[in-house]
Design a protein around this motif. Structure first.
Motif, PDB file in Angstrom:
ATOM      1  N   GLY A   7      22.915 -22.497  70.312  1.00 23.09           N
ATOM      2  CA  GLY A   7      23.562 -21.660  71.305  1.00 23.09           C
ATOM      3  C   GLY A   7      24.848 -22.232  71.862  1.00 23.09           C
ATOM      4  N   GLY A   8      24.849 -23.529  72.207  1.00 21.79           N
ATOM      5  CA  GLY A   8      26.052 -24.134  72.759  1.00 21.79           C
ATOM      6  C   GLY A   8      27.218 -24.094  71.789  1.00 21.79           C
ATOM      7  N   LEU A   9      26.951 -24.342  70.503  1.00 23.92           N
ATOM      8  CA  LEU A   9      28.007 -24.275  69.501  1.00 23.92           C
ATOM      9  C   LEU A   9      28.500 -22.835  69.332  1.00 23.92           C
ATOM     10  CD1 LEU A   9      26.744 -26.729  66.731  1.00 23.92           C
ATOM     11  CD2 LEU A   9      28.287 -27.179  68.643  1.00 23.92           C
ATOM     12  N   ALA A  10      27.594 -21.879  69.447  1.00 23.04           N
ATOM     13  CA  ALA A  10      27.992 -20.469  69.363  1.00 23.04           C
ATOM     14  C   ALA A  10      28.997 -20.123  70.459  1.00 23.04           C
ATOM     15  CB  ALA A  10      26.763 -19.574  69.466  1.00 23.04           C
ATOM     16  N   THR A  11      28.797 -20.662  71.655  1.00 27.56           N
ATOM     17  CA  THR A  11      29.740 -20.368  72.742  1.00 27.56           C
ATOM     18  C   THR A  11      31.087 -21.043  72.495  1.00 27.56           C
ATOM     19  OG1 THR A  11      29.116 -22.247  74.165  1.00 27.56           O
ATOM     20  CG2 THR A  11      27.824 -20.219  74.376  1.00 27.56           C
ATOM     21  N   GLN A  12      31.083 -22.213  71.874  1.00 23.41           N
ATOM     22  CA  GLN A  12      32.354 -22.878  71.561  1.00 23.41           C
ATOM     23  C   GLN A  12      33.136 -22.091  70.515  1.00 23.41           C
ATOM     24  OE1 GLN A  12      31.676 -27.149  70.772  1.00 23.41           O
ATOM     25  NE2 GLN A  12      29.902 -27.008  72.124  1.00 23.41           N
ATOM     26  N   GLN A  13      32.432 -21.530  69.542  1.00 27.25           N
ATOM     27  CA  GLN A  13      33.089 -20.644  68.579  1.00 27.25           C
ATOM     28  C   GLN A  13      33.656 -19.421  69.291  1.00 27.25           C
ATOM     29  OE1 GLN A  13      29.574 -20.261  65.937  1.00 27.25           O
ATOM     30  NE2 GLN A  13      30.965 -20.845  64.272  1.00 27.25           N
ATOM     31  N   ALA A  14      32.871 -18.865  70.202  1.00 30.79           N
ATOM     32  CA  ALA A  14      33.305 -17.675  70.942  1.00 30.79           C
ATOM     33  C   ALA A  14      34.538 -17.961  71.790  1.00 30.79           C
ATOM     34  CB  ALA A  14      32.165 -17.168  71.826  1.00 30.79           C
ATOM     35  N   ASP A  15      34.614 -19.158  72.379  1.00 28.96           N
ATOM     36  CA  ASP A  15      35.792 -19.519  73.178  1.00 28.96           C
ATOM     37  C   ASP A  15      37.051 -19.559  72.322  1.00 28.96           C
ATOM     38  OD1 ASP A  15      34.195 -19.741  75.423  1.00 28.96           O
ATOM     39  OD2 ASP A  15      33.965 -21.913  75.267  1.00 28.96           O
ATOM     40  N   ALA A  16      36.934 -20.110  71.100  1.00 34.91           N
ATOM     41  CA  ALA A  16      38.089 -20.145  70.197  1.00 34.91           C
ATOM     42  C   ALA A  16      38.549 -18.732  69.840  1.00 34.91           C
ATOM     43  CB  ALA A  16      37.735 -20.928  68.928  1.00 34.91           C
ATOM     44  N   VAL A  17      37.580 -17.836  69.619  1.00 35.38           N
ATOM     45  CA  VAL A  17      37.905 -16.439  69.312  1.00 35.38           C
ATOM     46  C   VAL A  17      38.576 -15.771  70.503  1.00 35.38           C
ATOM     47  CG1 VAL A  17      36.896 -14.176  68.859  1.00 35.38           C
ATOM     48  CG2 VAL A  17      36.112 -16.170  67.570  1.00 35.38           C
ATOM     49  N   ALA A  18      38.005 -15.940  71.694  1.00 36.66           N
ATOM     50  CA  ALA A  18      38.553 -15.307  72.905  1.00 36.66           C
ATOM     51  C   ALA A  18      39.976 -15.781  73.179  1.00 36.66           C
ATOM     52  CB  ALA A  18      37.651 -15.595  74.098  1.00 36.66           C
ATOM     53  N   GLU A  19      40.229 -17.059  72.988  1.00 35.32           N
ATOM     54  CA  GLU A  19      41.579 -17.581  73.202  1.00 35.32           C
ATOM     55  C   GLU A  19      42.568 -16.959  72.230  1.00 35.32           C
ATOM     56  OE1 GLU A  19      41.254 -21.798  72.923  1.00 35.32           O
ATOM     57  OE2 GLU A  19      40.318 -22.038  74.901  1.00 35.32           O
ATOM     58  N   SER A  20      42.170 -16.797  70.985  1.00 32.68           N
ATOM     59  CA  SER A  20      43.059 -16.203  69.984  1.00 32.68           C
ATOM     60  C   SER A  20      43.387 -14.753  70.326  1.00 32.68           C
ATOM     61  CB  SER A  20      42.414 -16.280  68.590  1.00 32.68           C
ATOM     62  OG  SER A  20      42.247 -17.621  68.185  1.00 32.68           O
ATOM     63  N   ILE A  21      42.373 -13.994  70.730  1.00 30.82           N
ATOM     64  CA  ILE A  21      42.597 -12.590  71.069  1.00 30.82           C
ATOM     65  C   ILE A  21      43.419 -12.464  72.345  1.00 30.82           C
ATOM     66  CG2 ILE A  21      41.470 -10.427  71.722  1.00 30.82           C
ATOM     67  CD1 ILE A  21      39.117 -11.262  69.935  1.00 30.82           C
ATOM     68  N   ALA A  22      43.123 -13.288  73.335  1.00 28.93           N
ATOM     69  CA  ALA A  22      43.881 -13.253  74.590  1.00 28.93           C
ATOM     70  C   ALA A  22      45.352 -13.565  74.343  1.00 28.93           C
ATOM     71  CB  ALA A  22      43.284 -14.237  75.591  1.00 28.93           C
ATOM     72  N   ALA A  23      45.630 -14.561  73.508  1.00 27.55           N
ATOM     73  CA  ALA A  23      47.020 -14.906  73.193  1.00 27.55           C
ATOM     74  C   ALA A  23      47.709 -13.748  72.486  1.00 27.55           C
ATOM     75  CB  ALA A  23      47.063 -16.161  72.331  1.00 27.55           C
ATOM     76  N   ALA A  24      47.005 -13.090  71.571  1.00 22.05           N
ATOM     77  CA  ALA A  24      47.585 -11.949  70.858  1.00 22.05           C
ATOM     78  C   ALA A  24      47.878 -10.792  71.808  1.00 22.05           C
ATOM     79  CB  ALA A  24      46.631 -11.499  69.762  1.00 22.05           C
ATOM     80  N   ALA A  25      47.106 -10.717  72.898  1.00 16.60           N
ATOM     81  CA  ALA A  25      47.307  -9.650  73.887  1.00 16.60           C
ATOM     82  C   ALA A  25      48.402  -9.992  74.897  1.00 16.60           C
ATOM     83  CB  ALA A  25      46.001  -9.358  74.615  1.00 16.60           C
ATOM     84  N   GLY A  26      49.009 -11.168  74.770  1.00 11.36           N
ATOM     85  CA  GLY A  26      50.111 -11.545  75.649  1.00 11.36           C
ATOM     86  C   GLY A  26      49.737 -12.446  76.796  1.00 11.36           C
ATOM     87  N   ALA A  27      48.505 -12.934  76.833  1.00 11.05           N
ATOM     88  CA  ALA A  27      48.092 -13.849  77.901  1.00 11.05           C
ATOM     89  C   ALA A  27      48.684 -15.239  77.647  1.00 11.05           C
ATOM     90  CB  ALA A  27      46.567 -13.933  77.973  1.00 11.05           C
ATOM     91  N   PRO A  28      48.988 -15.963  78.713  1.00 10.24           N
ATOM     92  CA  PRO A  28      49.555 -17.309  78.550  1.00 10.24           C
ATOM     93  C   PRO A  28      48.493 -18.333  78.161  1.00 10.24           C
ATOM     94  CG  PRO A  28      49.268 -16.820  80.874  1.00 10.24           C
ATOM     95  CD  PRO A  28      48.875 -15.565  80.131  1.00 10.24           C
TER      96      PRO A  28
END
Length: 405
Positions: free
Chosen positions: A290-311
């Motif tokens: 589970g903990g590793l799954a959340t770390q993968q999810a954080d990497a995904v969220a950061e990529s999508i947020a950056a693509a959406a224009g977030a700093p």
């Protein structure tokens, strides 16, 4: 004035990776994205605590997905993904609904099946009655030998160590001096991937609970006999307890390996499918935790947020394994970088992260911790109100001249 259409993010799944992605993305991207959560379940169950239930040492809380989706301004669709049309950038659900996306996150988890016939399988669907029966049989000396067997291909076996330790401790505390316990695994040492200190600490716990450790073992289960290679050793047993085998949930239009798991890069991107990501147990990363799954999810969220224009500066997935071992006594906290992750191995009987949750994560753990605190406060308030109401009722009766015993 032209209205800007927000990027559409569809998160498929209702488990650890899906919820971590949802909460992280809303924090990082704010209102820059429109989020839809597609999940067949009504609620999220905190599964790591199911091991404690048969011993009355804890419970697996459930959290309604509708309330979580509302809290993070997401639309919830109670359904599952059947296929992905990458060309049209849309998913089709099992009920036939088409949902368009700009970014898709596949966090559908893995499918569990029994690894051995006639074994008690401790996994997604916990057979509490069978576990209670095992505990009753050990306490009443109806069995001579119980084997806890890690399936040969399983890499994360911590829940089975917990079950073995708590079963043995309860048996000894009830005076069951006849039963013998085995722990059989392909690992050379107990929980070796968490480092030598953690492995030594777990080995000492097994020894203190009189559990025989059989390592470097590849096991077949035939009726009431374990066949262990190399060497062809055999062990007669009365009960076998095992973890399930995990398989990927194949989705039409999504590449997968032979076991159905989705290959991704260190940012969670699925090769050949622009805008499609995957995180959690459904990916081809070999350690399902589970903990590793959340770390993968954080990497995904950061990529999508950056693509959406977030700093946001997206960072790749660099796994740090954190394990909290329930023992029936003092819990053990263990931490180690794995597969390129950073961090020196560490082990302690005090918390090495906060909140001290079974699933250590940046977003989901603090959210659930806060939710549990609120629920506890509400429960205490309810008890106080009930007491106050009881006192008021007693006073009213006494005022009316009726004797109160």
């Amino acid at each position: 004035m032209t209205q800007t259409t927000l990027p559409r993010v569809v998160i498929a799944g209702g488990g650890v990776a899906a919820l971590e992605t949802l909460i992280a993305l809303r924090d990082l991207a704010g209102d820059r994205v429109d989020i839809t959560l597609v999940a067949p379940e009504e609620s999220f169950t905190y599964r790591p605590m199911t091991v404690a239930v048969p011993f009355s040492a804890g419970h697996a809380n459930r959290y309604g997905l509708a309330r979580i989706a509302t809290e993070f301004d997401a639309r919830l669709v109670r359904d599952a993904v059947a296929s992905v049309d990458a060309k049209e950038q849309a998913i089709r659900t099992r009920d036939g609904e088409w949902i368009s996306y700009d970014h898709l996150v596949l966090a559908t988890g893995a499918r569990a099946t029994p690894a051995y016939e006639r074994a008690i399988t401790f996994g997604e669907d916990v057979d509490e009655e069978a576990l209670h029966g095992l505990l009753r049989d050990t306490e009443e000396n109806y069995v001579d030998r119980v084997a806890f067997v890690v399936p040969n291909e399983t890499t994360w076996a911590l829940p089975l160590y917990e079950l073995a330790l708590m079963t043995a401790r309860q048996a000894w505390s009830m005076g069951a001096d006849r039963v013998r316990f085995l722990f059989v695994t392909s690992e050379e040492r107990p929980l070796a991937m968490l480092g030598p200190q953690a492995s030594e600490a777990v080995a000492e716990l097994l020894e203190s609970a009189a559990i025989e450790f059989v390592g470097s073992a590849y096991t077949q289960v035939e009726h009431n006999c374990l066949i262990v290679d190399p060497g062809g050793r055999s062990f007669d047993v009365d009960r076998v307890v095992s973890l399930p085998r995990l398989h990927g949930r194949r989705i039409s239009g999504v590449p997968a390996d032979a076991e159905g798991f989705v290959p991704v890069d260190t940012y969670g991107r699925v090769a050949g499918l622009p805008g499609v990501y995957a995180a959690g147990d459904g990916t081809a990363f070999p350690i399902k935790q589970g903990g590793l799954a959340t770390q993968q999810a954080d990497a995904v969220a950061e990529s999508i947020a950056a693509a959406a224009g977030a700093p946001v500066e997206p960072k790749p997935f660099k796994p740090v394994l954190r394990g909290m071992l329930l023992t029936g006594g003092d819990d053990l906290f263990m931490r180690s970088g794995v597969a390129g992750g950073q961090g020196e191995p560490d082990v302690a009987t005090h918390a090495l992260w906060w909140p001290p949750a079974k699933i250590a994560s940046r977003y989901l753990a603090p959210f659930l911790f806060g939710r549990d605190e609120v629920a506890t406060i509400e429960h205490i308030r309810g008890d106080h109100l009930a007491v106050e109401a009881d006192i008021a009722t007693t006073a009213d009766v006494q005022a009316a001249g009726i004797a109160v015993s």
